[in-house]
Design an enzyme around this catalytic site. Structure first.
Site, PDB file in Angstrom:
ATOM      1  N   HIS A  39      24.415  33.354  50.167  1.00 36.24           N
ATOM      2  CA  HIS A  39      25.189  35.000  49.453  1.00 36.24           C
ATOM      3  C   HIS A  39      26.078  34.573  49.313  1.00 36.24           C
ATOM      4  O   HIS A  39      27.304  33.926  49.540  1.00 36.24           O
ATOM      5  CB  HIS A  39      25.079  35.777  50.762  1.00 36.24           C
ATOM      6  CG  HIS A  39      25.370  36.199  50.957  1.00 36.24           C
ATOM      7  ND1 HIS A  39      26.271  36.553  51.635  1.00 36.24           N
ATOM      8  CD2 HIS A  39      24.510  36.265  53.562  1.00 36.24           C
ATOM      9  CE1 HIS A  39      26.428  36.909  53.064  1.00 36.24           C
ATOM     10  NE2 HIS A  39      25.631  36.622  53.328  1.00 36.24           N
ATOM     11  N   HIS A  94      29.000  33.940  52.060  1.00 40.76           N
ATOM     12  CA  HIS A  94      29.776  32.637  52.472  1.00 40.76           C
ATOM     13  C   HIS A  94      29.960  31.813  51.012  1.00 40.76           C
ATOM     14  O   HIS A  94      31.363  30.898  51.405  1.00 40.76           O
ATOM     15  CB  HIS A  94      28.186  31.831  52.546  1.00 40.76           C
ATOM     16  CG  HIS A  94      27.630  32.509  54.120  1.00 40.76           C
ATOM     17  ND1 HIS A  94      25.488  33.326  52.919  1.00 40.76           N
ATOM     18  CD2 HIS A  94      28.018  32.925  55.218  1.00 40.76           C
ATOM     19  CE1 HIS A  94      25.017  33.843  54.060  1.00 40.76           C
ATOM     20  NE2 HIS A  94      26.136  33.617  55.280  1.00 40.76           N
ATOM     21  N   CYS A 147      22.006  39.502  71.251  1.00 38.00           N
ATOM     22  CA  CYS A 147      21.512  39.388  69.779  1.00 38.00           C
ATOM     23  C   CYS A 147      21.101  38.173  68.966  1.00 38.00           C
ATOM     24  O   CYS A 147      22.057  36.888  69.041  1.00 38.00           O
ATOM     25  CB  CYS A 147      23.067  39.866  69.047  1.00 38.00           C
ATOM     26  SG  CYS A 147      22.119  40.052  67.188  1.00 38.00           S
ATOM     27  N   CYS A 175      23.770  37.336  65.947  1.00 39.56           N
ATOM     28  CA  CYS A 175      25.797  37.396  66.480  1.00 39.56           C
ATOM     29  C   CYS A 175      25.746  35.894  66.724  1.00 39.56           C
ATOM     30  O   CYS A 175      25.703  35.085  67.256  1.00 39.56           O
ATOM     31  CB  CYS A 175      25.592  37.593  67.107  1.00 39.56           C
ATOM     32  SG  CYS A 175      26.173  39.637  66.314  1.00 39.56           S
ATOM     33  N   CYS A 181      22.184  45.824  67.767  1.00 37.90           N
ATOM     34  CA  CYS A 181      23.561  45.081  67.439  1.00 37.90           C
ATOM     35  C   CYS A 181      24.595  46.159  66.489  1.00 37.90           C
ATOM     36  O   CYS A 181      23.624  45.923  65.393  1.00 37.90           O
ATOM     37  CB  CYS A 181      23.275  43.676  66.608  1.00 37.90           C
ATOM     38  SG  CYS A 181      24.571  43.020  65.800  1.00 37.90           S
ATOM     39  N   HIS A 226      24.083  43.596  62.446  1.00 36.62           N
ATOM     40  CA  HIS A 226      23.431  43.249  62.195  1.00 36.62           C
ATOM     41  C   HIS A 226      22.285  44.585  62.420  1.00 36.62           C
ATOM     42  O   HIS A 226      21.317  44.387  61.530  1.00 36.62           O
ATOM     43  CB  HIS A 226      22.420  42.037  62.400  1.00 36.62           C
ATOM     44  CG  HIS A 226      23.410  40.773  62.266  1.00 36.62           C
ATOM     45  ND1 HIS A 226      24.203  40.296  63.841  1.00 36.62           N
ATOM     46  CD2 HIS A 226      23.859  40.301  61.627  1.00 36.62           C
ATOM     47  CE1 HIS A 226      24.830  39.686  62.655  1.00 36.62           C
ATOM     48  NE2 HIS A 226      24.737  38.986  61.488  1.00 36.62           N
ATOM     49  N   LYS A 243      28.590  45.687  54.451  1.00 34.41           N
ATOM     50  CA  LYS A 243      29.011  43.877  54.941  1.00 34.41           C
ATOM     51  C   LYS A 243      27.398  43.420  53.900  1.00 34.41           C
ATOM     52  O   LYS A 243      26.772  43.798  54.480  1.00 34.41           O
ATOM     53  CB  LYS A 243      28.878  43.569  56.667  1.00 34.41           C
ATOM     54  CG  LYS A 243      28.755  41.897  56.485  1.00 34.41           C
ATOM     55  CD  LYS A 243      29.380  41.276  57.677  1.00 34.41           C
ATOM     56  CE  LYS A 243      28.982  39.336  57.749  1.00 34.41           C
ATOM     57  NZ  LYS A 243      28.476  39.258  58.652  1.00 34.41           N
ATOM     58  N   LYS A 248      21.954  39.228  54.560  1.00 34.22           N
ATOM     59  CA  LYS A 248      21.118  38.646  54.861  1.00 34.22           C
ATOM     60  C   LYS A 248      19.834  39.971  55.276  1.00 34.22           C
ATOM     61  O   LYS A 248      18.769  39.887  54.924  1.00 34.22           O
ATOM     62  CB  LYS A 248      20.180  37.551  54.987  1.00 34.22           C
ATOM     63  CG  LYS A 248      20.651  36.270  54.039  1.00 34.22           C
ATOM     64  CD  LYS A 248      19.355  36.623  53.053  1.00 34.22           C
ATOM     65  CE  LYS A 248      18.976  36.107  51.526  1.00 34.22           C
ATOM     66  NZ  LYS A 248      19.006  35.620  51.034  1.00 34.22           N
TER      67      LYS A 248
HETATM   68  N1  MSP Z   1      27.674  29.360  62.127  1.00 26.85           N
HETATM   69  C1  MSP Z   1      28.864  30.892  62.514  1.00 26.85           C
HETATM   70  C2  MSP Z   1      29.883  30.234  62.018  1.00 26.85           C
HETATM   71  C3  MSP Z   1      29.664  28.439  63.722  1.00 26.85           C
HETATM   72  S1  MSP Z   1      31.881  28.093  62.988  1.00 26.85           S
HETATM   73  C4  MSP Z   1      32.032  27.046  64.200  1.00 26.85           C
HETATM   74  C5  MSP Z   1      27.989  31.522  61.888  1.00 26.85           C
HETATM   75  N2  MSP Z   1      27.549  31.291  60.617  1.00 26.85           N
HETATM   76  S2  MSP Z   1      27.291  32.947  59.593  1.00 26.85           S
HETATM   77  O1  MSP Z   1      26.463  31.610  57.967  1.00 26.85           O
HETATM   78  O2  MSP Z   1      26.806  33.723  59.882  1.00 26.85           O
HETATM   79  O3  MSP Z   1      28.616  33.049  58.864  1.00 26.85           O
HETATM   80  C6  MSP Z   1      29.443  32.312  58.368  1.00 26.85           C
HETATM   81  C7  MSP Z   1      30.758  32.698  58.053  1.00 26.85           C
HETATM   82  O4  MSP Z   1      30.087  33.633  56.675  1.00 26.85           O
HETATM   83  C8  MSP Z   1      31.826  33.389  59.051  1.00 26.85           C
HETATM   84  O5  MSP Z   1      32.912  33.649  59.035  1.00 26.85           O
HETATM   85  C9  MSP Z   1      31.196  35.457  58.039  1.00 26.85           C
HETATM   86  O6  MSP Z   1      32.923  36.222  58.548  1.00 26.85           O
HETATM   87  C10 MSP Z   1      31.197  34.437  56.195  1.00 26.85           C
HETATM   88  N3  MSP Z   1      30.485  35.873  56.195  1.00 26.85           N
HETATM   89  C11 MSP Z   1      29.674  36.159  56.046  1.00 26.85           C
HETATM   90  N4  MSP Z   1      29.155  37.281  54.997  1.00 26.85           N
HETATM   91  C12 MSP Z   1      29.878  37.979  54.839  1.00 26.85           C
HETATM   92  C13 MSP Z   1      30.656  38.422  53.945  1.00 26.85           C
HETATM   93  N5  MSP Z   1      29.959  39.586  53.563  1.00 26.85           N
HETATM   94  N6  MSP Z   1      32.073  39.081  53.702  1.00 26.85           N
HETATM   95  C14 MSP Z   1      32.934  37.910  53.890  1.00 26.85           C
HETATM   96  N7  MSP Z   1      32.481  36.950  55.152  1.00 26.85           N
HETATM   97  C15 MSP Z   1      31.381  36.353  55.257  1.00 26.85           C
HETATM   98  O7  MSP Z   1      28.728  32.629  61.816  1.00 26.85           O
END
Ligand code: MSP
Length: 508
Positions: free
Chosen positions: A17, A20, A125, A128, A142, A145, A294, A297
């Site tokens: 989304h 990311h 969680c 997380c 959590c 989430h 936030k 998903k």
């Molecule tokens: N897999 C772990 C990271 C491992 S790094 C060694 C993870 N993955 S994640 O897919 O859940 O999140 C990845 C990144 O996307 C995180 O930095 C998270 O903060 C970012 N974001 C996910 N949703 C977000 C928003 N809504 N806004 C900004 N960034 C966000 O955590």
């Protein structure tokens, strides 16, 4: 100087989304900018596959985790491609090169005497991928989430994080810019100062993951596997070449605030234990919010980045995500705000400026622009300090400020158009010099702006250069200066950079 920038690796338990795409866009802007400045740059992104949540989703779909991951991989690889990111490598934690490296890494911390066996029991969680203390739960759920964690109790291998408290504090004291922005530095430092608990680096209950070298019945805890990607990638991204001497520890990790502890506390401790240098710097950004929550998903309020790119183009999405939220802070976004910025700033401020400038050069000068930089020029004044100011903001990760500084010049150039009114100069034969001068200045200002914008708006930047009959390849950072435009011919009225889009909507 070398510049190595990373994004977190994304969990493949669902599709991407905009949250990311956000980090990937920011990392790309940094990578492109430092390349312009001639730095030896490496940009890494990729996916995190060995999460329990991945195994769970795969099981729900009746698939082996690896088959599931293979199927969803394309959707994740599409993100950097569609937002026009220039990553040098895309890592999967299921890569053989990564898995072998993780085993070596874990063996090093084991050999260093930092691993022991113990029983862990606690609330976990799965989203997380972290244990939660009672104090971190809100009504038993959590806080991020809004789901109920699971009680987990198993025999695991533990990393002696507690033994690293003093070394981490010393590191933070020596390097006040180890973590930026400073309020995040303070957050990480006070977490360390508050006392560190050992954490489990293995999982006994599931086979999906990297086997623990001294106890292959267990797999590495997903974070003990994932963090290592930043280093492992350097060992196999280029066949037969070990990039570690070149890019480690010159790394800048970008991450969201939800994964601060793993990156700012666990990761440096693991590196110290394994005998590696700690990262150069970590930048922690905020969240993109929709209705104050936030985008995520599990909360179900997602915006698909690929839909947005489809409608507005990669440059507009890059522009909007950096411009609407000050990089580092949380901020609300909406598709309406994208539409509004697209029309007002991209189409009007920048697009019209190029259309008008090229149309006037075509009409009044038959498309031929003489080279005539001058010492007394409002555009010279506008460009004065731009290069240094923007570079400084980049060095501070102030991407939003850098873009605003460039936009001041865009607005200034529009004022020059209005103030000089070339259409009036064109009516008066005796003012031919002034006309040529003004049009040269506007073209030169646009060229300099295009170079300064190249990291933010790569496609647009090239199109502006091409419309001015220039060479898009001439975009090294020292071109962000007045008077670099050479004599040019064949300039025609440019087609709109940002054509009208009807309503604020994504592709249906
Ligand atoms: N897999 C772990 C990271 C491992 S790094 C060694 C993870 N993955 S994640 O897919 O859940 O999140 C990845 C990144 O996307 C995180 O930095 C998270 O903060 C970012 N974001 C996910 N949703 C977000 C928003 N809504 N806004 C900004 N960034 C966000 O955590």
């Amino acid at each position: 100087m070398t510049y190595y920038v990373t994004t977190p690796i994304y969990y493949v338990n669902s599709t991407p989304h905009i949250g990311h795409a956000y980090t990937t866009i920011a990392a790309d802007i940094l990578a492109r900018h430092y390349r312009q400045r001639g730095e030896d740059t490496f940009f890494l992104t990729g996916v995190d596959e060995h999460a329990s949540s991945v195994a769970r989703v795969a099981a729900e779909q009746g698939l082996e985790p690896k088959d599931y991951a293979d199927r969803i991989l394309g959707a994740w690889q599409e993100v950097p491609r569609r937002v026009n990111a220039t990553n040098d490598f895309f890592i999967r934690t299921s890569d053989d090169g990564h898995k072998a490296f993780v085993q070596d890494f874990l063996q090093r911390i084991y050999d260093a005497g930092d691993v022991y066996e113990g029983i862990y029991a606690g609330w976990y969680c799965i989203r997380c991928e972290a244990f939660k203390t009672e104090a971190e739960l809100v009504d038993g759920a959590c806080a991020i989430h809004e789901t109920t964690p699971e009680w987990i109790e198993e025999q695991n291998w533990f990393f002696r994080l507690s033994a690293y408290q003093d070394r981490l504090l010393a590191l933070y004291d020596q390097r006040p810019d180890f973590v930026v922005p400073s309020f995040r530095y303070n957050e990480a430092r006070s977490f360390i100062a508050g006392g560190l608990q050992d954490f489990s680096i293995s999982r006994a209950g599931q086979p999906w993951g990297v086997p623990i070298p001294w106890n292959p019945d267990q797999v590495a805890y997903v974070w003990a596997d994932a963090l290592v990607n930043y280093l492992s990638a350097l060992t196999y991204a280029r066949r037969g070449e070990d990039l570690r001497p070149r890019f480690w520890p010159a790394v800048r990790h970008l991450l969201g605030k939800d994964i601060l502890r793993f990156h700012c506390v666990y990761w440096p401790a693991l590196l110290l234990s394994a005998g590696y240098d700690v990262p150069h710097q970590l930048f922690v950004h905020g969240w993109l919010l929709l209705d104050d929550r936030k985008i995520s998903k599990s909360l179900g309020n997602v915006i698909d980045p690929l839909d947005l790119v489809e409608v507005y183009g990669a440059d507009a999405v890059r522009f909007w995500s950096i411009r609407s939220v000050s990089f580092g802070q949380d901020g609300s976004v909406s598709i309406e705000s994208l539409h509004e910025r697209y029309e007002r700033e991209l189409a009007n401020d920048l697009g019209n400026l190029l259309s008008r400038t090229t149309a006037m050069i075509a009409r009044y000068l038959d498309g031929d622009l003489p080279a005539r930089p001058t010492s007394d020029s409002p555009v010279r004044d506008l460009l004065d300090g731009l290069s240094a100011d923007v570079a400084k903001r980049f060095d501070d990760y102030d991407l939003t400020g850098a873009l605003e500084r460039i936009w001041e010049v865009v607005r200034g150039l529009n004022r020059v158009v209005e103030g000089q009114a070339p259409w009036k100069l064109a009516e008066d034969e005796t003012r031919r010099d002034d006309l040529e001068q003004t049009l040269y200045d506007l073209a030169d200002g646009l060229r300099a702006v295009a170079v300064a914008l190249a990291s933010f708006l790569p496609e647009t930047s090239s199109r502006i250069q091409a419309a001015l009959a220039g060479d898009p390849a001439e975009s090294s950072w020292d071109e962000v200066a007045y008077g670099r435009t050479t004599a040019r011919s064949g300039i025609v009225a440019a087609s709109p950079l940002f054509p009208r889009i009807d309503s604020p909507t994504t592709a249906a």
